[in-house]
Scaffold this active site. Structure first.
Site: not given
Length: 355
Positions: A98-100
């Site tokens: 996850p890279c938000s």
């Protein structure tokens, strides 16, 4: 499959020759990257996914041999003796942590190091740490190659220091890493989607330096529209119509909004590639009619199979959270060609000898 483009079906996979390479996908979501590996001829053994709803989708559309519906932090502590032996003999370990936190949209640094969760029901995680948890899994399984996809924002500003730490951790785990900034629009995906790919090889393998050059002709939205029976979804709200009609084709509605708001709402342009499909519902609009794009169009823009079964989940959320299959197919195909070419030939020779 020769001539495969963004409009394809799951049955098309039946005609793709297998190369014998085995893949496990972590943070699999709905399985966009897994489709990419399958399109490149690989066998995807299974997945690791924390979200039970996404894992249900993955199982419905991929029928994996092994499926671990759990947090990556739990999987990395899984007893070795309870993990199938063939997962310790992987050719490629895939993952999209996850890279938000590193997205260029919104406040970046303010969110670093804070616990978050993507969807209701998930356990809270410090998303910035998940890449390192993933590398712990790399060290545990010791695959030949690791491919990890992430947002462009990871190589911008202060996040560059984070990338250096990732590369250092890969090195400590026994892997050499290369970074590639790629655009899906040059890889057969009918949207402008820039992503960073970390491609790592185990140090004991004498693979040459990898090259990634893609220059396919971009697919403008008008060509997508021609191939689909309809692209129009539900009408936009009355409050947004005034901005819609003032906005030139190909621009976000923020172009005319007095405060610069609505920057995520984009109006298509027939002659240009569509903008990035995000996980936000209903943000892409037709260039002429005051309507959002329908689900089938979003599926096409993401190069997902047209007959993907989304069950009761949001099409745009699943697509926006996933790697476009054709994008991953491009990366995987180059890794296979440049690093596994001779090994694939040996696998094929053994198959012929056993027949």
């Amino acid at each position: 499959m020769k001539g495969l483009d963004w409009k394809w079906y799951k049955s098309d996979l039946n005609s793709i020759p297998k190369n014998g390479l085995k893949v496990l996908s972590c943070f699999s979501c709905g399985g966009g990257s897994s489709f990419g590996y399958k399109l490149a001829g690989c066998t995807v053994l299974g997945n690791v996914e924390i979200d039970s709803k996404m894992n249900k989708l993955y199982k419905q559309n991929h029928n994996p041999k092994y499926s671990f519906n759990m947090d990556i932090r739990e999987f990395k502590k899984y007893p070795d003796e309870e993990i199938p032996s063939e997962l310790f003999d992987l050719d490629i370990l895939d993952g999209s942590p996850p890279c938000s936190s590193f997205s260029l949209a919104g406040a970046r640094e303010k969110g670093w190091g804070k616990k978050k969760k993507f969807k209701e029901g998930q356990s809270e995680q410090i998303l910035d740490d998940l890449f390192f948890d993933f590398i712990d899994v790399v060290e545990k399984l010791k695959p030949k190659v690791v491919i990890a996809e992430n947002v462009k924002g990871m190589i911008s500003g202060n996040a560059k220091g984070y990338v250096k730490e990732i590369i250092k951790r890969y090195d400590e785990a026994g892997y050499d890493t290369q970074l590639f900034l790629l655009n899906g629009a040059l890889m057969g995906v009918p949207q402008a989607r820039e992503r960073v790919f970390f491609v790592s090889k185990r140090k004991d393998l004498e693979f040459p330096k990898l090259k990634m050059n893609f220059d396919m002709k971009p697919v403008p939205f008008g060509e997508v529209e021609k191939k689909l029976s309809s692209v129009l979804g539900k009408p936009i709200s009355n409050s947004m119509r005034r901005y819609f009609f003032k906005t030139p084709a190909g621009k976000p509605l923020s172009y005319v909004h007095p405060k610069g708001s609505l920057f995520n709402y984009h109006k298509m342009n027939r002659k240009r590639v569509a903008p990035t499909v995000t996980a936000s519902d209903n943000n892409l609009m037709h260039y002429k009619e005051p309507n959002y794009l329908n689900d089938q169009t979003i599926i096409g823009l993401q190069s997902f199979p047209q007959d993907y079964d989304f069950m009761d989940q949001s099409v745009q959320y699943v697509c926006g959270m996933s790697v476009p299959p054709l994008m991953m197919k491009g990366v995987a195909s180059q890794v296979i060609k440049q690093w596994f070419g001779k090994e694939c030939e040996r696998i094929e020779d053994r198959k012929v000898a056993n027949e």
